[in-house]
Design a protein around this motif. Structure first.
Motif, PDB file in Angstrom:
ATOM      1  N   GLU A  86       3.899  16.339  -2.628  1.00 26.21           N
ATOM      2  CA  GLU A  86       2.720  15.999  -3.435  1.00 26.21           C
ATOM      3  C   GLU A  86       2.513  17.175  -4.385  1.00 26.21           C
ATOM      4  O   GLU A  86       2.371  18.311  -3.919  1.00 26.21           O
ATOM      5  CB  GLU A  86       1.476  15.876  -2.563  1.00 26.21           C
ATOM      6  N   VAL A 102       1.164   8.896  -4.854  1.00 26.01           N
ATOM      7  CA  VAL A 102       0.215   7.852  -4.466  1.00 26.01           C
ATOM      8  C   VAL A 102      -1.211   8.248  -4.876  1.00 26.01           C
ATOM      9  O   VAL A 102      -1.960   7.448  -5.432  1.00 26.01           O
ATOM     10  CB  VAL A 102       0.306   7.576  -2.947  1.00 26.01           C
ATOM     11  N   THR A 131       0.811  -1.211   0.000  1.00 25.90           N
ATOM     12  CA  THR A 131       0.000   0.000   0.000  1.00 25.90           C
ATOM     13  C   THR A 131       0.853   1.273   0.000  1.00 25.90           C
ATOM     14  O   THR A 131       2.081   1.205   0.018  1.00 25.90           O
ATOM     15  CB  THR A 131      -1.012  -0.076   1.178  1.00 25.90           C
TER      16      THR A 131
END
Ligand code: PMP
Length: 420
Positions: free
Chosen positions: A207, A242, A113
């Motif tokens: 991000e 992600v 994950t």
């Protein structure tokens, strides 16, 4: 069937359960952008498994490959052994994703994950540079395990760890204070003044669009300047893709348009495309320094995920999906613009990039109200941001015009109901 009888979950499931509280319905079936509950009611899904279902629920191409593979007794689990499913994925990823973008990365499978990809990136950067701290940004979200939580800029989420977390420094994100502040100059000031307590970090983790942090969008110029800062200071640049990766912003990687080359890239969520757990850590070859056994994990060989992941890459053989997303992005922005105008009580604005869009509601609690009203009309949406002030729009990137239009209409009705 009773879609609202959830007593069994209250009795048997831990108090930590969360999405079940916002969507108190027993779901039984899903296809593309639609979900159904036990009573047969239909919902439009603008949540997409928190970004894990970019190609919709039960995408028929992926489903067929998966069912065929299972029925031919393909290997389901193999740790990190060599299998044909893994070979096909690695070859397709090289040919369809990396080579055409002139990217040279070694592919590591860090665990099932997103947080596993982040943990491996943090460990690797510390090992490569021999330094222990990592800079992340205000409102960043990188996961729930101790390392990734330590670089997550959300005080509430960090309370789950009980005690303070160390070795991370948060710096203001690109659009902090509405871009009035030169955040990179601010950061550089701290780097120069190492008496201030900010040691030279091993890495900066970014991000390009903050998902959980409230759909905060870094400009492409800022992203390029950050890469430049990293190069000048010999700091590794980790992009946590992600949530923003796998096409969510319109291109496969969210950093492509900025033209940067991160040292490490974290990928998970929609890489399998079917909601099957899978994660990748992409590593520049010169930084590939983990020896065998230095980052183990039982579930690094989810072959069912390799099978569907390989199939998703076919969406990226040309730029047709990117073009479709660009066209539909305008439909979303138009609809959000209408809401901003028509619903002054929300004190709203909208922001986003590609299919990562948010209706930011500055009037206290109204974003949550919009999501609640949306759900009562059959539209599934979640909030994000430090005060849950952003209603997040995450439709599947493969959604039809008709599906998107229907969801947007439901959202407009929900916002109008909150404004009334
Ligand atoms: N990084 C980012 C940017 C994320 O959005 C998330 C999940 N929301 C994670 C890491 C953690 O991924 P996971 O929940 O799969 O561990």
């Amino acid at each position: 069937h009773d879609a609202t009888d959830l007593g069994i979950f209250e009795t048997l499931e831990s108090e930590v359960r969360s999405y079940i509280r916002n969507f108190p319905i027993l779901f039984t079936k899903a296809k593309d952008h639609l979900m159904w509950d036990a009573d047969g009611n239909e919902y439009v899904d603008f949540f997409s498994g928190a970004g894990a279902l970019n190609y919709g629920h039960n995408n028929p191409d992926l489903q067929k490959k998966l069912v065929d593979y299972i029925l031919r007794d393909g290997i389901a689990h193999s740790l990190d052994m060599a299998t044909d499913a893994k070979k096909e994925f690695l070859e397709a990823f090289q040919d369809i994703i990396l080579k055409p973008r002139l990217l040279d990365y070694k592919v590591m499978f860090p665990g099932p994950t997103g947080t596993n990809a982040v943990e491996s990136a943090l460990k690797l950067a510390r090992k490569v540079k021999g330094r222990d701290s990592v800079i992340s940004f205000t409102n960043a979200y990188h996961g729930m395990t101790l390392g990734s939580l330590a670089i997550t800029g959300n005080a509430f989420k960090r309370t789950g760890a009980g005690l303070p977390l160390t070795n991370s420094v948060a710096m203001p994100y690109a659009n902090y204070l509405n871009e009035e502040m030169d955040t990179l100059a601010y950061m550089e000031h701290f780097l120069k003044d190492n008496g201030s307590g900010v040691d030279l970090p091993a890495a900066i983790i970014l991000e390009t669009v903050q998902g959980e942090g409230g759909i905060n969008v870094a400009s492409l110029a800022w992203i390029r300047d950050l890469e430049d800062l990293c190069r000048r200071w010999d700091i590794m640049l980790i992009v946590d893709d992600v949530q923003a990766g796998c096409g969510r912003t319109g291109t496969f990687f969210s950093f492509e348009e900025a033209g940067i080359t991160p040292d490490i890239v974290c990928i998970s969520k929609s890489i399998s495309g079917y909601g099957l757990p899978m994660a990748l850590t992409l590593i520049k070859p010169e930084h590939d320094v983990f020896g065998p056994g230095e980052h183990n994990g039982t579930f690094r060989g989810n072959n069912l995920a390799f099978v569907t992941a390989t199939e998703t890459l076919k969406f990226w053989q040309d730029d047709s999906l990117t073009k479709k997303i660009r066209a539909q992005e305008k439909m979303i922005e138009e609809s959000l613009g209408k809401i901003v105008q028509a619903c002054p009580k929300l004190k709203a604005e909208h922001r986003g990039r590609g299919f990562m869009q948010g209706l930011v509601c500055h009037a206290n609690g109204t974003a949550k109200d919009v999501c609640r009203e949306a759900f009562s009309r059959g539209l599934i949406m979640e909030t994000s941001g430090p005060n849950s002030e952003v209603a997040k729009l995450f439709p599947p990137i493969t959604i039809s015009d008709a599906g998107l239009k229907r969801g947007l209409e439901l959202l407009e009705q929900a916002a109008a109901a909150v404004n009334d």
